[in-house]
Design a protein around this motif. Structure first.
Motif, PDB file in Angstrom:
ATOM      1  N   SER B   8     -21.856 -19.617 -22.700  1.00 53.49           N
ATOM      2  CA  SER B   8     -20.940 -19.613 -24.361  1.00 53.49           C
ATOM      3  C   SER B   8     -21.035 -18.384 -24.800  1.00 53.49           C
ATOM      4  CB  SER B   8     -22.143 -20.660 -24.586  1.00 53.49           C
ATOM      5  OG  SER B   8     -23.249 -20.061 -25.134  1.00 53.49           O
ATOM      6  N   GLY B   9     -21.258 -17.308 -23.993  1.00 49.66           N
ATOM      7  CA  GLY B   9     -22.007 -15.905 -24.420  1.00 49.66           C
ATOM      8  C   GLY B   9     -22.432 -15.900 -25.742  1.00 49.66           C
ATOM      9  N   PRO B  10     -22.875 -14.719 -26.663  1.00 51.86           N
ATOM     10  CA  PRO B  10     -21.388 -13.601 -26.611  1.00 51.86           C
ATOM     11  C   PRO B  10     -21.485 -12.826 -25.518  1.00 51.86           C
ATOM     12  CG  PRO B  10     -23.122 -12.984 -28.318  1.00 51.86           C
ATOM     13  CD  PRO B  10     -23.589 -14.697 -27.880  1.00 51.86           C
ATOM     14  N   LEU B  11     -20.323 -12.605 -24.972  1.00 51.64           N
ATOM     15  CA  LEU B  11     -20.114 -11.252 -23.748  1.00 51.64           C
ATOM     16  C   LEU B  11     -19.566  -9.663 -24.539  1.00 51.64           C
ATOM     17  CD1 LEU B  11     -19.642 -10.265 -21.467  1.00 51.64           C
ATOM     18  CD2 LEU B  11     -17.355 -11.135 -21.508  1.00 51.64           C
ATOM     19  N   SER B  12     -20.303  -9.412 -24.959  1.00 52.80           N
ATOM     20  CA  SER B  12     -20.156  -7.988 -25.130  1.00 52.80           C
ATOM     21  C   SER B  12     -19.693  -6.755 -24.600  1.00 52.80           C
ATOM     22  CB  SER B  12     -21.165  -7.737 -26.312  1.00 52.80           C
ATOM     23  OG  SER B  12     -21.665  -7.845 -27.647  1.00 52.80           O
ATOM     24  N   VAL B  13     -18.644  -6.250 -25.016  1.00 52.30           N
ATOM     25  CA  VAL B  13     -17.506  -4.699 -23.889  1.00 52.30           C
ATOM     26  C   VAL B  13     -17.822  -3.957 -24.953  1.00 52.30           C
ATOM     27  CG1 VAL B  13     -16.875  -6.488 -22.216  1.00 52.30           C
ATOM     28  CG2 VAL B  13     -16.203  -6.017 -24.014  1.00 52.30           C
ATOM     29  N   PRO B  14     -18.147  -2.864 -25.249  1.00 49.03           N
ATOM     30  CA  PRO B  14     -17.524  -1.710 -25.040  1.00 49.03           C
ATOM     31  C   PRO B  14     -15.639  -1.226 -25.524  1.00 49.03           C
ATOM     32  CG  PRO B  14     -17.756  -1.132 -23.514  1.00 49.03           C
ATOM     33  CD  PRO B  14     -18.698  -2.558 -23.572  1.00 49.03           C
ATOM     34  N   GLU B  15     -14.985  -0.819 -26.505  1.00 53.45           N
ATOM     35  CA  GLU B  15     -14.116  -1.194 -26.874  1.00 53.45           C
ATOM     36  C   GLU B  15     -13.249   0.438 -25.496  1.00 53.45           C
ATOM     37  OE1 GLU B  15     -12.541   0.572 -30.198  1.00 53.45           O
ATOM     38  OE2 GLU B  15     -10.543   0.837 -29.843  1.00 53.45           O
ATOM     39  N   GLY B  16     -11.740  -0.467 -25.255  1.00 54.76           N
ATOM     40  CA  GLY B  16     -11.247   0.288 -23.847  1.00 54.76           C
ATOM     41  C   GLY B  16     -12.157  -0.098 -22.151  1.00 54.76           C
ATOM     42  N   ALA B  17     -12.793  -1.372 -22.336  1.00 51.72           N
ATOM     43  CA  ALA B  17     -13.328  -1.348 -20.842  1.00 51.72           C
ATOM     44  C   ALA B  17     -12.826  -3.096 -21.064  1.00 51.72           C
ATOM     45  CB  ALA B  17     -15.383  -1.971 -21.010  1.00 51.72           C
ATOM     46  N   ILE B  18     -12.791  -3.223 -19.613  1.00 59.21           N
ATOM     47  CA  ILE B  18     -11.990  -4.937 -18.941  1.00 59.21           C
ATOM     48  C   ILE B  18     -13.402  -5.857 -19.109  1.00 59.21           C
ATOM     49  CG2 ILE B  18     -11.703  -5.921 -16.880  1.00 59.21           C
ATOM     50  CD1 ILE B  18     -10.886  -3.091 -15.698  1.00 59.21           C
ATOM     51  N   ALA B  19     -12.824  -6.107 -19.715  1.00 56.30           N
ATOM     52  CA  ALA B  19     -13.732  -7.840 -19.713  1.00 56.30           C
ATOM     53  C   ALA B  19     -13.858  -8.595 -19.154  1.00 56.30           C
ATOM     54  CB  ALA B  19     -13.311  -8.125 -22.079  1.00 56.30           C
ATOM     55  N   LYS B  67      -9.452 -21.561  -5.733  1.00 54.60           N
ATOM     56  CA  LYS B  67      -9.382 -22.702  -5.830  1.00 54.60           C
ATOM     57  C   LYS B  67     -10.677 -23.419  -5.055  1.00 54.60           C
ATOM     58  CE  LYS B  67      -5.104 -24.437  -6.899  1.00 54.60           C
ATOM     59  NZ  LYS B  67      -3.612 -25.468  -7.294  1.00 54.60           N
ATOM     60  N   ALA B  68     -10.831 -22.671  -3.369  1.00 53.33           N
ATOM     61  CA  ALA B  68     -11.991 -23.087  -2.818  1.00 53.33           C
ATOM     62  C   ALA B  68     -13.193 -22.815  -3.681  1.00 53.33           C
ATOM     63  CB  ALA B  68     -11.560 -21.397  -1.097  1.00 53.33           C
ATOM     64  N   SER B  69     -13.367 -21.833  -4.856  1.00 54.53           N
ATOM     65  CA  SER B  69     -14.658 -21.685  -4.619  1.00 54.53           C
ATOM     66  C   SER B  69     -14.665 -22.621  -6.396  1.00 54.53           C
ATOM     67  CB  SER B  69     -14.481 -20.399  -5.279  1.00 54.53           C
ATOM     68  OG  SER B  69     -15.723 -19.775  -4.078  1.00 54.53           O
ATOM     69  N   GLN B  70     -13.184 -23.415  -6.799  1.00 59.30           N
ATOM     70  CA  GLN B  70     -13.077 -23.604  -7.878  1.00 59.30           C
ATOM     71  C   GLN B  70     -13.757 -22.991  -9.014  1.00 59.30           C
ATOM     72  OE1 GLN B  70     -14.919 -27.593  -5.708  1.00 59.30           O
ATOM     73  NE2 GLN B  70     -14.613 -27.948  -7.330  1.00 59.30           N
ATOM     74  N   TYR B  71     -13.060 -21.656  -9.054  1.00 55.13           N
ATOM     75  CA  TYR B  71     -13.313 -21.022 -10.532  1.00 55.13           C
ATOM     76  C   TYR B  71     -11.955 -20.144 -10.918  1.00 55.13           C
ATOM     77  CZ  TYR B  71     -13.386 -16.139  -8.699  1.00 55.13           C
ATOM     78  OH  TYR B  71     -13.324 -15.202  -8.038  1.00 55.13           O
ATOM     79  N   VAL B  72     -11.807 -20.369 -11.676  1.00 54.19           N
ATOM     80  CA  VAL B  72     -10.464 -19.252 -12.546  1.00 54.19           C
ATOM     81  C   VAL B  72     -11.781 -17.991 -13.510  1.00 54.19           C
ATOM     82  CG1 VAL B  72      -9.720 -21.309 -14.581  1.00 54.19           C
ATOM     83  CG2 VAL B  72      -8.807 -19.525 -13.691  1.00 54.19           C
ATOM     84  N   SER B  73     -11.071 -16.773 -13.928  1.00 55.69           N
ATOM     85  CA  SER B  73     -11.443 -15.946 -14.342  1.00 55.69           C
ATOM     86  C   SER B  73     -10.242 -15.522 -15.177  1.00 55.69           C
ATOM     87  CB  SER B  73     -11.938 -14.752 -13.722  1.00 55.69           C
ATOM     88  OG  SER B  73     -11.187 -14.596 -12.987  1.00 55.69           O
ATOM     89  N   LEU B  74     -10.367 -14.770 -16.691  1.00 53.54           N
ATOM     90  CA  LEU B  74      -9.131 -13.818 -17.415  1.00 53.54           C
ATOM     91  C   LEU B  74     -10.423 -12.336 -17.388  1.00 53.54           C
ATOM     92  CD1 LEU B  74      -7.407 -14.290 -19.690  1.00 53.54           C
ATOM     93  CD2 LEU B  74      -8.405 -14.495 -21.147  1.00 53.54           C
ATOM     94  N   LEU B  75      -9.151 -11.150 -16.945  1.00 49.46           N
ATOM     95  CA  LEU B  75      -8.960  -9.875 -16.913  1.00 49.46           C
ATOM     96  C   LEU B  75      -8.192  -9.289 -18.417  1.00 49.46           C
ATOM     97  CD1 LEU B  75      -9.251  -8.438 -13.248  1.00 49.46           C
ATOM     98  CD2 LEU B  75     -11.633  -9.535 -15.065  1.00 49.46           C
ATOM     99  N   ILE B  76      -9.623  -9.077 -19.353  1.00 53.83           N
ATOM    100  CA  ILE B  76      -8.824  -8.104 -20.602  1.00 53.83           C
ATOM    101  C   ILE B  76      -9.278  -6.917 -20.755  1.00 53.83           C
ATOM    102  CG2 ILE B  76      -8.975  -7.877 -23.066  1.00 53.83           C
ATOM    103  CD1 ILE B  76      -9.387 -11.577 -22.747  1.00 53.83           C
ATOM    104  N   ARG B  77      -7.877  -5.806 -19.926  1.00 51.92           N
ATOM    105  CA  ARG B  77      -7.884  -4.689 -19.711  1.00 51.92           C
ATOM    106  C   ARG B  77      -7.987  -3.198 -21.252  1.00 51.92           C
ATOM    107  NH1 ARG B  77      -4.878  -6.207 -15.958  1.00 51.92           N
ATOM    108  NH2 ARG B  77      -3.186  -6.250 -16.854  1.00 51.92           N
ATOM    109  N   ASP B  78      -8.334  -2.860 -21.287  1.00 48.19           N
ATOM    110  CA  ASP B  78      -8.215  -2.155 -22.192  1.00 48.19           C
ATOM    111  C   ASP B  78      -8.846  -2.748 -23.541  1.00 48.19           C
ATOM    112  OD1 ASP B  78      -6.265  -0.172 -24.494  1.00 48.19           O
ATOM    113  OD2 ASP B  78      -7.384   0.564 -24.585  1.00 48.19           O
ATOM    114  N   SER B  79      -9.952  -3.453 -23.658  1.00 47.02           N
ATOM    115  CA  SER B  79     -10.438  -4.371 -24.162  1.00 47.02           C
ATOM    116  C   SER B  79     -10.721  -3.826 -26.495  1.00 47.02           C
ATOM    117  CB  SER B  79     -11.692  -4.926 -24.150  1.00 47.02           C
ATOM    118  OG  SER B  79     -11.341  -5.448 -23.264  1.00 47.02           O
TER     119      SER B  79
END
Lengths: 112, 113
Positions: B8-19, B67-79
């Motif tokens: 649930s987070g929150p996930l905090s990242v600095p501007e420009g980082a990858i989330a 699918k083998a590990s049953q996860y899906v992720s989302l990367l946001i570059r240059d947040s």
């Protein structure tokens, strides 16, 4: 591109009144979903329709009913409204049950 | 075990980082995976979908499916601070020929300027 249209955008009702929310899906979309989202909560699935037939049912109270019409628009009817019904109500549509859902802007229902 | 789980987070990242946002699911037969972004008081907006193992890129967004590990992720570059929102993962579960669209509870992302 056309999006999902919901009306009204805002609705204020008093306890024990009734309300009807309307949803017009994206053209050619045959599947409609209704969700309720309270403050700080994730959307809770209420009910869905595929080709005008109810396809799935979630946590929809017995006081609520819904249907999908021949033109694929859907209406959510809510009766005996309670304070706890105050929430954002979203409608989403998709081109089939195995396709991405696209959401409307929602109806904000406030019960006084 | 919940069918679709997110931190649930929150996930905090600095501007420009990858989330990096993660989602796990329980049904091994799931075939379709979606990421939505939701700003407070607004409706969820579909930003990515992925059906096959591997990576799928769209602008600053990359969806990754294993699918083998049953996860899906989302990367946001240059947040950017405008990326601050709740990100919802959704999975279509198929059971006996019927489809269920299941949302996770969302991860709140904060991008710090």
């Amino acid at each position: 591109a056309a999006g999902v249209i919901q009306s009204p955008r805002h609705l204020i009702k008093e306890k024990r009144e009734t309300a009807t929310l309307k949803c017009y899906p994206i053209p050619r979309h045959d599947t409609v979903y209704w969700y309720q989202q309270g403050p700080g909560q994730d959307p809770q699935f209420l009910i869905s329709f595929y080709e005008k037939m109810q396809s799935d049912k979630g946590s929809i109270p017995d006081r609520f009913s819904a249907q999908q019409f021949s033109d694929y628009h859907s209406e959510l009817n809510m009766s005996s409204l309670e304070l706890g019904d105050s929430a954002l109500y979203f409608c989403a549509s998709s081109l089939g049950e195995d396709q991405p859902q696209h959401f409307g802007d929602g109806t904000r229902l406030s019960i006084l | 075990q919940k069918e679709v789980e997110q931190n649930s987070g929150p996930l905090s990242v600095p501007e420009g980082a990858i989330a990096s946002l993660n989602c796990t699911y329980s049904d091994r037969g799931s075939q379709s995976f979606f990421w939505y972004r939701q700003y407070s008081g607004k409706s969820p907006e579909l930003i990515m979908f992925i059906y096959s193992n591997g990576d799928k890129e769209d602008g600053r967004f990359t969806a990754q499916l294993n699918k083998a590990s049953q996860y899906v992720s989302l990367l946001i570059r240059d947040s950017q601070p405008s990326d601050s929102a709740t990100y919802l993962c959704a999975v279509i579960l198929t059971t006996s020929g019927t489809y269920k669209y299941i949302f996770g509870t969302g991860t709140r992302l904060k991008v710090l300027a």
